[in-house]
Design a protein around this motif. Structure first.
Motif, PDB file in Angstrom:
ATOM      1  N   ALA A  93      -8.716  -5.195  -3.895  1.00 24.42           N
ATOM      2  CA  ALA A  93      -9.829  -4.359  -4.034  1.00 24.42           C
ATOM      3  C   ALA A  93      -9.633  -3.025  -3.144  1.00 24.42           C
ATOM      4  O   ALA A  93     -10.263  -2.100  -3.392  1.00 24.42           O
ATOM      5  CB  ALA A  93     -10.933  -5.033  -3.820  1.00 24.42           C
ATOM      6  N   GLU A  94      -8.822  -3.459  -2.267  1.00 24.73           N
ATOM      7  CA  GLU A  94      -8.426  -2.038  -1.230  1.00 24.73           C
ATOM      8  C   GLU A  94      -7.382  -1.113  -1.816  1.00 24.73           C
ATOM      9  O   GLU A  94      -6.952  -0.151  -1.080  1.00 24.73           O
ATOM     10  CB  GLU A  94      -7.937  -2.727   0.266  1.00 24.73           C
ATOM     11  N   GLY A  95      -6.815  -1.522  -3.171  1.00 32.32           N
ATOM     12  CA  GLY A  95      -5.846  -0.275  -3.547  1.00 32.32           C
ATOM     13  C   GLY A  95      -4.422  -1.011  -3.516  1.00 32.32           C
ATOM     14  O   GLY A  95      -3.467  -0.167  -3.788  1.00 32.32           O
ATOM     15  N   ALA A  96      -4.057  -2.070  -3.144  1.00 31.78           N
ATOM     16  CA  ALA A  96      -2.756  -2.398  -2.803  1.00 31.78           C
ATOM     17  C   ALA A  96      -2.128  -2.791  -4.308  1.00 31.78           C
ATOM     18  O   ALA A  96      -2.880  -3.250  -5.245  1.00 31.78           O
ATOM     19  CB  ALA A  96      -2.729  -3.758  -2.038  1.00 31.78           C
ATOM     20  N   VAL A  97      -0.886  -2.738  -4.526  1.00 33.94           N
ATOM     21  CA  VAL A  97      -0.025  -3.340  -5.474  1.00 33.94           C
ATOM     22  C   VAL A  97       0.442  -4.429  -5.295  1.00 33.94           C
ATOM     23  O   VAL A  97       1.020  -4.908  -4.143  1.00 33.94           O
ATOM     24  CB  VAL A  97       1.111  -2.156  -6.021  1.00 33.94           C
ATOM     25  N   PHE A 110       0.975  -1.084  -0.126  1.00 33.92           N
ATOM     26  CA  PHE A 110      -0.033   0.035  -0.027  1.00 33.92           C
ATOM     27  C   PHE A 110       0.907   1.099  -0.096  1.00 33.92           C
ATOM     28  O   PHE A 110       1.707   1.416   0.761  1.00 33.92           O
ATOM     29  CB  PHE A 110      -0.856   0.026   1.184  1.00 33.92           C
ATOM     30  N   HIS A 111       0.660   2.121  -0.909  1.00 32.03           N
ATOM     31  CA  HIS A 111       1.400   3.346  -1.013  1.00 32.03           C
ATOM     32  C   HIS A 111       0.403   4.531  -0.514  1.00 32.03           C
ATOM     33  O   HIS A 111      -0.787   4.517  -0.620  1.00 32.03           O
ATOM     34  CB  HIS A 111       1.591   3.775  -2.341  1.00 32.03           C
ATOM     35  N   ARG A 112       0.739   5.731  -0.032  1.00 28.51           N
ATOM     36  CA  ARG A 112       0.177   6.592   0.698  1.00 28.51           C
ATOM     37  C   ARG A 112      -0.801   7.151  -0.496  1.00 28.51           C
ATOM     38  O   ARG A 112      -1.884   7.784  -0.337  1.00 28.51           O
ATOM     39  CB  ARG A 112       1.204   7.872   0.946  1.00 28.51           C
ATOM     40  N   ASP A 113      -0.206   7.260  -1.622  1.00 22.82           N
ATOM     41  CA  ASP A 113      -1.106   8.083  -3.026  1.00 22.82           C
ATOM     42  C   ASP A 113      -1.521   6.996  -3.838  1.00 22.82           C
ATOM     43  O   ASP A 113      -1.528   7.402  -4.901  1.00 22.82           O
ATOM     44  CB  ASP A 113      -0.031   9.035  -3.547  1.00 22.82           C
ATOM     45  N   GLY A 114      -1.859   5.930  -3.334  1.00 26.44           N
ATOM     46  CA  GLY A 114      -2.476   4.900  -4.330  1.00 26.44           C
ATOM     47  C   GLY A 114      -1.458   3.905  -4.878  1.00 26.44           C
ATOM     48  O   GLY A 114      -0.874   3.092  -4.265  1.00 26.44           O
ATOM     49  N   LEU A 115      -0.863   4.416  -6.036  1.00 25.71           N
ATOM     50  CA  LEU A 115       0.170   3.609  -6.622  1.00 25.71           C
ATOM     51  C   LEU A 115       1.478   4.146  -6.334  1.00 25.71           C
ATOM     52  O   LEU A 115       2.501   3.525  -6.872  1.00 25.71           O
ATOM     53  CB  LEU A 115      -0.220   3.460  -8.046  1.00 25.71           C
TER      54      LEU A 115
END
Length: 291
Positions: free
Chosen positions: A198-202, A156-161
């Motif tokens: 789905a939670e936005g993790a890479v 998980f990144h602070r700004d999404g990706l």
């Protein structure tokens, strides 16, 4: 007397039906049966069935089978076949592949084992580890954890990706993660029922320190497209030869000779790779080295 047009058409259709029924429903099948009895074709036409030393039919040399005990464990005195995704394994009525591809790297974790599914990566990792233990070789593979699951992180990144990493989860492990930290951030174990993508993790697979060329061949850990492949590669057969020799009380060179004898060459001399017919090889072992 001139028949009505509609009746003429029906009579012509009936004649055509009778002619094609005789030709395609009787003559053609009987001709194929007759051709199948020619020398060189007769065995294939009967299913290429194979008998053991007692004259019992034990399978077909065209369809693979498992050489495992009632609990699914490999029988040490036999060469092992490649995995199968056809039904419960090598089921001709359910021939199929797993339909899992290179992007299948995240397991579905569930409290109920029946609801959990393994990714292709974890299946490969687990098989390689088990074969390594059976054959006494290094079963590690790239992108696999030491306990035989896919080495995959949800980052998980602070700004999404982009941006600084704020959280890291080992998505295929509910227990101790395979690494303690990733780029300075502690790695957490996965929680059941959460889709981290789905939670936005890479999703990041981690190669690890496994050798670039694994000791366990690829066909030993992946199923064929049909799930019925009766052959294994020469590399997989040679890997198993020392175990077979030890269990059968003979030397490895003798087992290797049998492997070469039951190796089928490339189709038409240039297509594909040579393969070892596992059923025929195991029957030859039983004849030469009875248990």
């Amino acid at each position: 007397m001139r028949l009505p047009g509609w009746l003429t058409q029906h009579i012509a259709a009936l004649r055509a039906l009778l002619v094609f029924t005789v030709l395609l429903g009787l003559a053609y099948p009987l001709a194929m049966v007759a051709v199948a009895q020619l020398p060189g074709l007769r065995d294939n036409a009967k299913g290429s069935l194979v008998e053991n030393a007692a004259g019992q039919r034990v399978g077909s040399k065209l369809i693979g089978q498992a050489f495992t005990d009632a609990d699914g464990n490999p029988i040490p005195v036999y060469f092992q076949s490649r995995p199968s995704a056809a039904g419960d394994g090598y089921d001709p009525t359910a021939t199929s592949a797993s339909n899992l591809g290179p992007e299948s790297i995240v397991d579905t974790l569930a409290a109920n084992p029946d609801d959990a599914t393994q990714s292709l990566l974890t299946q490969v990792c687990a098989r390689s580890l088990a074969i390594g233990q059976l054959e006494g070789v290094d079963g590690r593979r790239p992108y696999c954890t030491p306990d035989g699951v896919g080495a995959v992180l949800a980052v998980f990144h602070r700004d999404g990706l982009t941006g600084p990493i704020t959280r890291v989860v080992s998505v295929n492990q509910t227990g101790m993660p395979f690494i303690s930290a990733y780029e300075g951030v502690p790695v957490q174990s996965a929680q059941v029922g959460i889709d981290y993508r789905a939670e936005g993790a890479v999703i990041v697979p981690v190669r690890g320190d496994a050798p670039s060329k694994p000791a366990v061949p690829a066909d030993a850990v992946t199923a064929s497209g049909s799930g019925l492949d009766p052959h294994i590669s020469l590399a997989y057969a040679r890997l198993q030869a020392p175990r077979i020799a030890r269990e059968r009380g003979t030397d490895t060179a003798t087992v290797q000779r049998l492997v070469e004898e039951y190796t089928d060459g490339r189709a038409l001399g240039f297509m594909g790779e040579p393969g070892v017919n596992v059923l025929e090889l195991n029957l030859a072992l039983d004849r030469e080295f009875p248990r």
